[in-house]
Design a protein around this motif. Sequence first.
Motif, PDB file in Angstrom:
ATOM      1  N   LEU A  70       2.122 -12.383   9.150  1.00  0.00           N
ATOM      2  CA  LEU A  70       1.801 -11.043   9.623  1.00  0.00           C
ATOM      3  C   LEU A  70       2.932 -10.071   9.288  1.00  0.00           C
ATOM      4  O   LEU A  70       2.682  -8.948   8.828  1.00  0.00           O
ATOM      5  CB  LEU A  70       1.519 -11.050  11.131  1.00  0.00           C
ATOM      6  N   ALA A  71       4.172 -10.503   9.484  1.00  0.00           N
ATOM      7  CA  ALA A  71       5.313  -9.649   9.137  1.00  0.00           C
ATOM      8  C   ALA A  71       5.303  -9.311   7.646  1.00  0.00           C
ATOM      9  O   ALA A  71       5.524  -8.153   7.266  1.00  0.00           O
ATOM     10  CB  ALA A  71       6.621 -10.338   9.531  1.00  0.00           C
ATOM     11  N   LEU A  72       5.014 -10.295   6.804  1.00  0.00           N
ATOM     12  CA  LEU A  72       4.944 -10.060   5.355  1.00  0.00           C
ATOM     13  C   LEU A  72       3.802  -9.121   4.995  1.00  0.00           C
ATOM     14  O   LEU A  72       3.943  -8.254   4.127  1.00  0.00           O
ATOM     15  CB  LEU A  72       4.786 -11.383   4.612  1.00  0.00           C
ATOM     16  N   ILE A  73       2.665  -9.301   5.647  1.00  0.00           N
ATOM     17  CA  ILE A  73       1.511  -8.424   5.389  1.00  0.00           C
ATOM     18  C   ILE A  73       1.885  -6.981   5.694  1.00  0.00           C
ATOM     19  O   ILE A  73       1.644  -6.076   4.881  1.00  0.00           O
ATOM     20  CB  ILE A  73       0.290  -8.860   6.233  1.00  0.00           C
ATOM     21  N   LEU A  74       2.479  -6.762   6.847  1.00  0.00           N
ATOM     22  CA  LEU A  74       2.813  -5.402   7.267  1.00  0.00           C
ATOM     23  C   LEU A  74       3.896  -4.785   6.380  1.00  0.00           C
ATOM     24  O   LEU A  74       3.816  -3.596   6.041  1.00  0.00           O
ATOM     25  CB  LEU A  74       3.226  -5.394   8.736  1.00  0.00           C
ATOM     26  N   ARG A  75       4.890  -5.580   5.984  1.00  0.00           N
ATOM     27  CA  ARG A  75       5.927  -5.065   5.075  1.00  0.00           C
ATOM     28  C   ARG A  75       5.322  -4.718   3.723  1.00  0.00           C
ATOM     29  O   ARG A  75       5.660  -3.697   3.118  1.00  0.00           O
ATOM     30  CB  ARG A  75       7.038  -6.093   4.900  1.00  0.00           C
ATOM     31  N   SER A  76       4.428  -5.574   3.237  1.00  0.00           N
ATOM     32  CA  SER A  76       3.789  -5.338   1.941  1.00  0.00           C
ATOM     33  C   SER A  76       2.908  -4.097   1.976  1.00  0.00           C
ATOM     34  O   SER A  76       2.890  -3.307   1.032  1.00  0.00           O
ATOM     35  CB  SER A  76       2.965  -6.556   1.528  1.00  0.00           C
ATOM     36  N   LEU A  83      -4.352  -5.307  -0.317  1.00  0.00           N
ATOM     37  CA  LEU A  83      -4.597  -6.565   0.391  1.00  0.00           C
ATOM     38  C   LEU A  83      -4.867  -7.726  -0.564  1.00  0.00           C
ATOM     39  O   LEU A  83      -4.440  -8.854  -0.306  1.00  0.00           O
ATOM     40  CB  LEU A  83      -5.753  -6.422   1.372  1.00  0.00           C
ATOM     41  N   SER A  84      -5.546  -7.457  -1.662  1.00  0.00           N
ATOM     42  CA  SER A  84      -5.833  -8.536  -2.618  1.00  0.00           C
ATOM     43  C   SER A  84      -4.542  -9.127  -3.182  1.00  0.00           C
ATOM     44  O   SER A  84      -4.424 -10.337  -3.344  1.00  0.00           O
ATOM     45  CB  SER A  84      -6.719  -8.025  -3.752  1.00  0.00           C
ATOM     46  N   GLU A  85      -3.585  -8.276  -3.455  1.00  0.00           N
ATOM     47  CA  GLU A  85      -2.295  -8.733  -3.973  1.00  0.00           C
ATOM     48  C   GLU A  85      -1.498  -9.465  -2.881  1.00  0.00           C
ATOM     49  O   GLU A  85      -0.833 -10.466  -3.158  1.00  0.00           O
ATOM     50  CB  GLU A  85      -1.505  -7.522  -4.467  1.00  0.00           C
ATOM     51  N   ILE A  86      -1.576  -8.977  -1.659  1.00  0.00           N
ATOM     52  CA  ILE A  86      -0.890  -9.630  -0.543  1.00  0.00           C
ATOM     53  C   ILE A  86      -1.462 -11.025  -0.338  1.00  0.00           C
ATOM     54  O   ILE A  86      -0.724 -11.997  -0.164  1.00  0.00           O
ATOM     55  CB  ILE A  86      -1.010  -8.787   0.744  1.00  0.00           C
ATOM     56  N   LYS A  87      -2.779 -11.140  -0.397  1.00  0.00           N
ATOM     57  CA  LYS A  87      -3.420 -12.451  -0.232  1.00  0.00           C
ATOM     58  C   LYS A  87      -2.994 -13.398  -1.343  1.00  0.00           C
ATOM     59  O   LYS A  87      -2.667 -14.567  -1.095  1.00  0.00           O
ATOM     60  CB  LYS A  87      -4.939 -12.320  -0.202  1.00  0.00           C
TER      61      LYS A  87
END
Length: 149
Positions: A70-76, A83-87
């Motif tokens: 979750l921390a990585l998602i929010l920073r990204s 979102l596709s790149e984050i996934k």
Amino acid sequence: MLAPRRVSSAKEVVASHREDEHSELFGITELCREFGISLRTIRFYEDKGLLSPRRVNGARVYSRRDRARLALILRSKAIGAPLSEIKQYLDMYGAHGEGRVQQLRFVLERTDQAIAELETKRAHIEASLAELRVINATVRDKLGSLRTK
């Protein structure tokens, strides 16, 4: 007649499943408070396959790994990653971190691209500012000469 089933709050469920007070399990409201986001946001990330908490008695229970994700998602998201790149980045990690080198290469490539794009934008902004300053100075001079006449 059946006795009414007691419905536990997420906080109670998390507390009951901790081995001790230092264990790393979190309820959804804890994460929302910690990161300043809504329940809906976390559920959205779950729907997109970015988070996958365990369910205990219907309550979401998040591990230390979920919290880190979750921390990585929010920073990204904060730096504009889709979102596709984050996934894609999160999925590279693997179950036991076997994809860490691949993740680091991905981040290096992505940040190199982002830096190049921002440098190009900055160059365009600086050129535009220089042009606007010339126009501004020219107009000031014209106005000054018209006032003295």
